[in-house]
Design a protein around this motif. Structure first.
Motif, short mmCIF file in Angstrom:
data_model
loop_
_atom_site.label_atom_id
_atom_site.label_comp_id
_atom_site.label_asym_id
_atom_site.label_seq_id
_atom_site.Cartn_x
_atom_site.Cartn_y
_atom_site.Cartn_z
N LYS A 244 -41.65 -24.99 41.01
CA LYS A 244 -42.66 -24.22 41.74
C LYS A 244 -42.84 -24.77 43.16
O LYS A 244 -43.95 -25.04 43.60
N ASN A 245 -41.70 -24.95 43.84
CA ASN A 245 -41.68 -25.44 45.22
C ASN A 245 -42.28 -26.82 45.38
O ASN A 245 -42.67 -27.21 46.49
N GLN A 246 -42.39 -27.58 44.29
CA GLN A 246 -42.88 -28.94 44.35
C GLN A 246 -41.77 -29.88 43.86
O GLN A 246 -41.14 -29.63 42.84
#
Length: 832
Positions: free
Chosen positions: A249-251
């Motif tokens: 999740k883009n992390q």
């Protein structure tokens, strides 16, 4: 392969490993064979390999590079292996510093090719000496620290660039897939004005004013500052080794291990500490990962005190430790396809070969030139010895267990064979078939199941033939539905057959065509009885037809009384269904399967043992094609929630059933129907008015209710829900509209006798109350008549009053008689 570099007693000599070889770099003036040194400095390299026959390192080849710098002080800074961006191949490198006059320092980065030829890949000059944080990364790229800033230079650009991030230290630098070259280190955080006014202590400031960040050298920006290492560890972590990275999740999520000032090895996963190991020595400085094969992974930790230890990755326990070392290298030195650790002890280098060393994978591979110089961990040695002592008994125990398992399996197969033959014989007897080939064997199988003597086989046959009934006499219809992961089979019996859950069993026998065996499926039975025109309670009728009707029932108007009585049917019509619910998943292993539906009825006769009757109801055929086309599949929502009677009974059988007794001492429970119809948006099933179907959107949709109100202040609510969560949501919604001081009691819905006893007790209390009231009225009437006889003839006014009082008493008497008659006619058996 990246490894910890080492320096011998000669400061101008360094070692590293590459593809199983040990490379020895030496910076000197002149060749090895020259006795007299020259003024021109020369960089020499020797490739040494391990000979498994002689168990020593021998020289494979040599090479040299002449540095055309006279009268200059040269020094080897570091050496290791990095990939060249031109080819992507890992090659050994060495960095050399040249000190000129006027504080000008020149640096050379040389790459060694397989032909022992050196190539100058990078050279640059600085006005200061690189003393701190020197790292060489893939590219090659050189990173160093000066004062409080970090700088790097790449072979692609050839320019010195400063790192814009305000890092106080860098613990790790390397390349991450899809992110490029990144730095991991401590970055100072800017506190807000409010936080600055709180005047934190020095220890708090050291912890919370810095945090670990991931910084991209390509984009010159911070990629992530979470899911790395908690701030509380920022002041104690001294070294970091990244094991794995992923982006969720883009992390950026990172799994790493770290060394601390408290001599600990800690494993962090996504910013959370998972394992910790207390190290045997102080001042740990580096970690290497060794894969010795067979899933055995070790962290090899090096210490400033020239010691080392190995830690199991799986258990995070110290496996071995060594002291007085000069070098720790990890590679496949013996060519086995797995990695080993090479331990070089102090003064192990000379001009010819490596002396005083040990090669081990902490398992079967162990080569040592001087075993006495190695101090192995006693625990590790004991572990190796215990392994040979424990494994043989374990193998023997496993063989015994496997033998017992095989015997148990044969026993279970024999039992399954007996049971399948018994069921086959039973079905043949039910269907009137005669199998001459195996009839005797099958009848023998029936003996232990039925509990008869061996000499009673023929008697058993005669009894069974009498007990088997024609399915058309007792069974009206058979149907089946698929709800979620359950197969629901229902049998509709004749209304004359009165059954309870304790007296009936509906079994599903799966016919396996490939071996002609019957397999009994595990089922959950339920007997469901619903009335098509339920008998409403008399006290509910005034509430439904209004207050005006209530007054009418108490008046001596005989016509209106008759119309009131006509609304109550004299006889209830009941639909009786017996259901069996089984899991559908095991059956889907067959593309098509067939089940025989067998109904067993136990009749209790006075003074005799229970008598069993067996009814073959029919067969159930189902295939994957039927499920794919939606045949027999019951789903919601639909335009019409309940299209067929079978759909309703399938839901009642498959759903979770919860039964509650609701008691309200102070207020009548008139709000229950309002809750069902208005709050829960329920629709009354026309065929069975006692069942409410919930059409409220969301998780409530499809929930079924039945509400039986025994008295104005007491009733039974049954909830059929998909799961217990929906049931609790219904109760939470219900308690909002119930009167104050209501009591809810959870009844065991599976215990039919409990409900019968509870209803019988309630009816008994009502009858006692009505009989006492009737006795009081009769006594009052008798006294009144006696007084009237004494005063007969006194006056016409008194006679008129007597007549009026008789007329007033007469309706009450008729009403009480009618109520007692209704109570006695009420069926005490509560429907399921």
């Amino acid at each position: 392969m990246t490894s910890k570099q080492a320096m011998s007693s000669n400061e101008q000599e360094r070692l590293l490993c590459y593809n199983g070889e040990v490379l020895v770099f030496q910076l000197s003036k002149g060749n090895f064979a020259d006795k007299e040194p020259t003024k021109t400095p020369i960089l020499h390299v020797r490739r040494m390999v391990f000979d498994r026959g002689t168990k020593v390192f021998v020289q494979k080849s040599t090479g040299f590079f002449t540095i055309k710098e006279e009268n200059s002080h040269l020094k080897i800074m570091c050496c290791n292996c990095v990939s060249d961006f031109r080819t992507g191949i890992n090659l050994p490198y060495i960095v050399i510093e040249k000190n000129k006059k006027n504080n000008v320092f020149e640096y050379f980065l040389l790459i060694l090719h397989s032909t022992n030829k050196f190539e100058m890949r990078l050279s640059f000059k600085l006005g200061y000496e690189m003393k701190d944080g020197l790292r060489v990364l893939n590219g090659p790229l050189i990173l160093w620290r000066h004062v409080k800033a970090f700088f790097f230079i790449s072979s692609q650009t050839g320019k010195v660039v400063s790192v814009s991030g305000n890092f106080s230290s860098i613990q790790w630098a390397g390349e991450i897939e899809n992110l490029g070259m990144v730095l991991l280190g401590l970055k100072e955080c800017c506190l807000s004005e409010e936080e600055c006014t709180q005047e934190p202590s020095k220890s708090d400031y050291a912890i919370w004013n810095t945090k670990f960040c991931v910084y991209s050298l390509e984009s010159q920006e911070v990629l992530s500052d979470i899911y790395i290492i908690p701030p509380a560890y920022s002041s104690v972590v001294t070294y970091v080794h990244i094991c794995a990275t992923e982006i969720i999740k883009n992390q950026l999520r990172i799994s790493l291990i770290a060394l601390t000032r408290k001599n600990q090895l800690i494993s962090f996963q996504n910013g959370t500490p998972k394992n910790v190991c207390q190290l045997p020595f102080g001042d740990p400085c580096a970690v290497q990962l060794m894969d010795s094969g067979g899933g055995n992974l070790f962290f090899v930790v090096s210490f400033i005190s020239n010691n080392a230890c190995a830690v199991w990755k799986e258990s995070f326990q110290v496996a071995a430790k060594w002291e007085k070392l000069s070098l720790v290298l990890i590679d496949d030195f013996i060519g086995s396809g797995t990695e080993q650790v090479l331990l070089l002890f102090k003064d192990s280098l000379n001009s010819d070969c490596l002396t005083s060393f040990k090669i081990t994978d902490l398992g079967k591979i162990n080569y040592s030139s001087e075993p006495s110089d190695c101090n192995e961990d006693d625990l590790f040695e004991d572990k190796q010895e215990n392994r040979y002592l424990v494994v043989p008994p374990l193998e023997t125990g496993l063989k015994v267990c496997f033998s017992s398992f095989r015997e148990l399996r044969q026993h279970l197969l024999l039992k399954e064979k007996i049971i399948s033959k018994s069921y086959k014989a039973l079905i043949n007897l039910v269907q009137g078939k005669d199998d001459n080939t195996s009839s005797a064997e099958e009848k023998e199988c029936l003996v232990p199941l039925c509990g008869e003597e061996e000499n009673s086989v023929h008697i058993l046959d005669e009894k069974l033939s009498d007990n088997f009934q024609d399915s058309e006499q007792l069974v009206e219809k058979i149907w089946y539905r698929v709800i979620d992961d359950s197969l629901v089979v229902g049998v509709k019996t004749t209304s004359s057959l009165k059954l309870s859950l304790n007296d009936v069993t509906l079994s599903l026998l799966m016919d396996q065509a490939h071996d002609s065996r019957f397999r009994l499926l595990k089922c959950q039975n339920r007997v469901i009885k619903l009335s098509t025109n339920p008998f409403p309670a008399p006290y509910l009728m005034p509430c439904e037809i209004g207050l005006e009707a209530k007054r009418v029932t108490l008046t001596p108007d005989s016509k209106k009384e008759e119309s009131f009585v006509c609304e109550h049917p004299s006889k209830k019509e009941c639909v009786q269904i017996i259901t069996a619910v089984t899991s559908l998943s095991p059956l889907l292993t067959f593309s098509k399967f067939c089940c025989t539906v067998l109904l067993q009825i136990m009749e209790r006769e006075s003074g005799n043992c229970p008598k069993d009757r067996y009814v073959v109801c029919g067969r159930v055929f189902l295939s994957l094609e039927d499920l794919s086309t939606g045949k027999y599949l019951l789903t919601f929502p639909k335009k019409k929630p309940i299209e067929h009677m079978e759909d309703l009974f399938a839901l009642l059988a498959a759903f979770h059933k919860s039964c509650f007794q609701i008691t309200s001492p102070g207020y009548a429970l008139n709000s229950m129907k309002v809750w069902l119809l208005e709050h829960m948006k329920c629709e009354i099933i026309k065929e069975f008015p006692e069942v409410y179907f919930c059409e409220r959107p969301g998780s409530f949709y499809g929930t079924l209710f039945t509400w039986k109100q025994r008295t104005p202040f007491e009733g039974i609510l049954i909830i059929y829900s998909r799961n217990q969560t929906v049931m609790f949501q219904c109760l939470h919604n219900l308690i909002r509209i119930l009167p104050i001081n209501c009591f809810l009691k959870n009844l065991k819905s599976g215990s039919e006798n409990f409900l019968i006893d509870n209803m019988a007790f309630t009816l008994e209390k009502e009858l006692v109350t009505l009989s006492s009231l009737s006795s009081a009225i009769a006594k009052h009437e008798s006294n009144f008549m006696q007084r009237c006889e004494v005063s007969k003839g006194k006056s016409s006014v008194v006679a008129a009053a007597l007549s009026d009082r008789r007329e007033n008493i007469h309706p009450y008497r008729k009403e009480l008689q009618r109520e007692k008659k209704k109570m006695l006619q009420t069926n005490l058996k509560w429907p399921s």
